[in-house]
Design a protein around this motif. Sequence first.
Motif, PDB file in Angstrom:
ATOM      1  N   TYR A  34       1.918   9.379   6.358  1.00 21.62           N
ATOM      2  CA  TYR A  34       1.870   8.336   5.345  1.00 21.62           C
ATOM      3  C   TYR A  34       1.250   8.792   4.031  1.00 21.62           C
ATOM      4  CZ  TYR A  34       3.489   4.434   8.218  1.00 21.62           C
ATOM      5  OH  TYR A  34       4.259   3.581   8.956  1.00 21.62           O
ATOM      6  N   HIS A  35       0.241   9.644   4.109  1.00 23.82           N
ATOM      7  CA  HIS A  35      -0.527   9.944   2.904  1.00 23.82           C
ATOM      8  C   HIS A  35      -0.323  11.351   2.351  1.00 23.82           C
ATOM      9  CE1 HIS A  35      -3.414   6.392   3.811  1.00 23.82           C
ATOM     10  NE2 HIS A  35      -2.331   6.026   3.171  1.00 23.82           N
ATOM     11  N   TYR A  66      -6.756   5.378  -1.958  1.00 24.48           N
ATOM     12  CA  TYR A  66      -6.228   5.275  -0.598  1.00 24.48           C
ATOM     13  C   TYR A  66      -6.784   6.369   0.307  1.00 24.48           C
ATOM     14  CZ  TYR A  66      -3.084   9.184  -1.663  1.00 24.48           C
ATOM     15  OH  TYR A  66      -2.587  10.417  -1.987  1.00 24.48           O
ATOM     16  N   LYS A  67      -7.094   7.534  -0.253  1.00 17.44           N
ATOM     17  CA  LYS A  67      -7.596   8.638   0.568  1.00 17.44           C
ATOM     18  C   LYS A  67      -8.957   8.317   1.163  1.00 17.44           C
ATOM     19  CE  LYS A  67      -5.078  12.305  -1.833  1.00 17.44           C
ATOM     20  NZ  LYS A  67      -5.182  13.576  -2.608  1.00 17.44           N
ATOM     21  N   GLU A  68      -9.827   7.755   0.347  1.00 21.78           N
ATOM     22  CA  GLU A  68     -11.160   7.397   0.839  1.00 21.78           C
ATOM     23  C   GLU A  68     -11.070   6.273   1.871  1.00 21.78           C
ATOM     24  OE1 GLU A  68     -15.482   5.759  -0.831  1.00 21.78           O
ATOM     25  OE2 GLU A  68     -13.894   6.332  -2.232  1.00 21.78           O
ATOM     26  N   TYR A  69     -10.237   5.272   1.590  1.00 25.14           N
ATOM     27  CA  TYR A  69     -10.096   4.152   2.514  1.00 25.14           C
ATOM     28  C   TYR A  69      -9.540   4.633   3.857  1.00 25.14           C
ATOM     29  CZ  TYR A  69      -8.993  -0.525   4.222  1.00 25.14           C
ATOM     30  OH  TYR A  69      -8.940  -1.666   4.969  1.00 25.14           O
ATOM     31  N   SER A  70      -8.504   5.461   3.807  1.00 26.08           N
ATOM     32  CA  SER A  70      -7.875   5.966   5.017  1.00 26.08           C
ATOM     33  C   SER A  70      -8.826   6.864   5.811  1.00 26.08           C
ATOM     34  CB  SER A  70      -6.609   6.734   4.656  1.00 26.08           C
ATOM     35  OG  SER A  70      -5.936   7.174   5.804  1.00 26.08           O
ATOM     36  N   HIS A  71      -9.614   7.655   5.101  1.00 25.54           N
ATOM     37  CA  HIS A  71     -10.557   8.553   5.774  1.00 25.54           C
ATOM     38  C   HIS A  71     -11.597   7.768   6.565  1.00 25.54           C
ATOM     39  CE1 HIS A  71     -12.870  12.143   6.560  1.00 25.54           C
ATOM     40  NE2 HIS A  71     -13.945  11.587   6.034  1.00 25.54           N
ATOM     41  N   LYS A  72     -12.030   6.649   6.033  1.00 24.80           N
ATOM     42  CA  LYS A  72     -13.009   5.819   6.754  1.00 24.80           C
ATOM     43  C   LYS A  72     -12.438   5.306   8.070  1.00 24.80           C
ATOM     44  CE  LYS A  72     -15.619   4.230   2.706  1.00 24.80           C
ATOM     45  NZ  LYS A  72     -15.921   3.061   1.820  1.00 24.80           N
ATOM     46  N   ILE A  73     -11.129   4.997   8.076  1.00 25.10           N
ATOM     47  CA  ILE A  73     -10.500   4.545   9.317  1.00 25.10           C
ATOM     48  C   ILE A  73     -10.390   5.697  10.307  1.00 25.10           C
ATOM     49  CG2 ILE A  73      -8.325   3.714  10.306  1.00 25.10           C
ATOM     50  CD1 ILE A  73      -8.024   1.915   7.905  1.00 25.10           C
ATOM     51  N   LEU A  74     -10.077   6.883   9.808  1.00 27.07           N
ATOM     52  CA  LEU A  74      -9.995   8.048  10.678  1.00 27.07           C
ATOM     53  C   LEU A  74     -11.334   8.334  11.347  1.00 27.07           C
ATOM     54  CD1 LEU A  74      -7.649   9.990  11.343  1.00 27.07           C
ATOM     55  CD2 LEU A  74      -8.621  11.590   9.704  1.00 27.07           C
ATOM     56  N   LEU A  75     -12.417   8.028  10.656  1.00 24.72           N
ATOM     57  CA  LEU A  75     -13.753   8.253  11.215  1.00 24.72           C
ATOM     58  C   LEU A  75     -14.040   7.346  12.410  1.00 24.72           C
ATOM     59  CD1 LEU A  75     -15.933   8.632   7.961  1.00 24.72           C
ATOM     60  CD2 LEU A  75     -15.125  10.431   9.494  1.00 24.72           C
ATOM     61  N   SER A 119       0.835  -1.209   0.000  1.00 23.76           N
ATOM     62  CA  SER A 119       0.000   0.000   0.000  1.00 23.76           C
ATOM     63  C   SER A 119       0.867   1.254   0.000  1.00 23.76           C
ATOM     64  CB  SER A 119      -0.938   0.004   1.210  1.00 23.76           C
ATOM     65  OG  SER A 119      -0.224   0.196   2.422  1.00 23.76           O
ATOM     66  N   ASN A 120       2.038   1.186   0.652  1.00 22.25           N
ATOM     67  CA  ASN A 120       2.953   2.326   0.654  1.00 22.25           C
ATOM     68  C   ASN A 120       3.740   2.435  -0.651  1.00 22.25           C
ATOM     69  OD1 ASN A 120       2.464   3.427   3.275  1.00 22.25           O
ATOM     70  ND2 ASN A 120       3.546   1.688   4.168  1.00 22.25           N
ATOM     71  N   LEU A 121       4.229   1.299  -1.158  1.00 22.09           N
ATOM     72  CA  LEU A 121       5.016   1.330  -2.396  1.00 22.09           C
ATOM     73  C   LEU A 121       4.193   1.852  -3.573  1.00 22.09           C
ATOM     74  CD1 LEU A 121       7.089  -1.992  -2.281  1.00 22.09           C
ATOM     75  CD2 LEU A 121       7.862   0.337  -1.815  1.00 22.09           C
ATOM     76  N   PRO A 175      -1.968   2.369  11.363  1.00 19.93           N
ATOM     77  CA  PRO A 175      -3.351   2.754  11.647  1.00 19.93           C
ATOM     78  C   PRO A 175      -3.994   3.622  10.574  1.00 19.93           C
ATOM     79  CG  PRO A 175      -1.859   4.058  12.986  1.00 19.93           C
ATOM     80  CD  PRO A 175      -1.012   3.047  12.257  1.00 19.93           C
ATOM     81  N   THR A 176      -3.266   3.896   9.479  1.00 21.31           N
ATOM     82  CA  THR A 176      -3.896   4.595   8.369  1.00 21.31           C
ATOM     83  C   THR A 176      -4.617   3.623   7.433  1.00 21.31           C
ATOM     84  OG1 THR A 176      -2.023   4.480   6.830  1.00 21.31           O
ATOM     85  CG2 THR A 176      -2.019   6.277   8.417  1.00 21.31           C
ATOM     86  N   ILE A 177      -4.267   2.333   7.512  1.00 15.46           N
ATOM     87  CA  ILE A 177      -4.876   1.357   6.598  1.00 15.46           C
ATOM     88  C   ILE A 177      -5.397   0.118   7.319  1.00 15.46           C
ATOM     89  CG2 ILE A 177      -3.509   2.060   4.588  1.00 15.46           C
ATOM     90  CD1 ILE A 177      -1.714  -0.381   5.157  1.00 15.46           C
TER      91      ILE A 177
END
Length: 292
Positions: free
Chosen positions: A250-251, A115-124, A69-71, A193-195
Amino acid sequence: MKQETLDKKIKISNDLMFYFYTHIETDINIDELADHFKINKFYMHQIFKEVFGRNIYESIKSIRLQKASNLLLTNKYSTISKIANECGYSSQTSFIRAFKERFSITPNKWRKGGYKEYSHKILLQSPNAQASTANFELIQPQIVKMPQQTAYYIRHRGYGYDKSKLTWQKIQTWVYQNELKDYKEMSLFHDNPTITPLDECHYVACVVPNDENEVKDQRLPKFNISGGVYAKFDLEGKRGDLLKFIHWVYHEWLPKSEYQTTTKPPYAIYHKNHYLSEDEEFSISFYLSIRL
């Protein structure tokens, strides 16, 4: 269970996890690892799950996909096939299948902004992170070379304030029992914790004594935190800011930096620990393992 038996199980499990992080791009042979540790393969699986709460194959898969996911964000000119190989997948097809199963989108869509949408859902999942108004755009890291460090620790699953506070209170009790005067408090993030859903993240609260001879009570297990080249970010804030900061690193910072991160887990050294301070404010140095 005898303490000696428990210590042996924890040491083997930690050694296995360290091996996975440092050899994740290879074809990891479980039979050969069992032979190396001179234990039964099924027993090895059993004790690993006892210690980490998930099986060996799940852990290997998680580390591979976190690296991928990072690469996908930092290696802008690498093909999907090359990234799959760098993460230990023998074929692009198997990599895409595993990635889509984990993130619900293809690697290509992830790279193009998914990745932005996926990460945002975790932040929520964290109301305090949502409420944070912290801004990190002016923070500039130092590039430092860190030594390997031996830490005594308590591990738990779930990135939650109350659970982490209880863990740190236990660490503090251990420090008082040993009458330690010179030590560092550290958090190690086995899962990104971002993904990774916050209730699935493995969080490790650590104490690193500057003189191990001062440690009288050996009941806490210990492991080595990897040395190497890190980007060091100095940060002050309050409850909720740290998770938001890790998302930014990370993002936002990492994709623009032209660095890659490695599979070594990031960690934070506390100068002020918000889990142990009444005002719930922290002062930390956050270390992200990097390479060109």
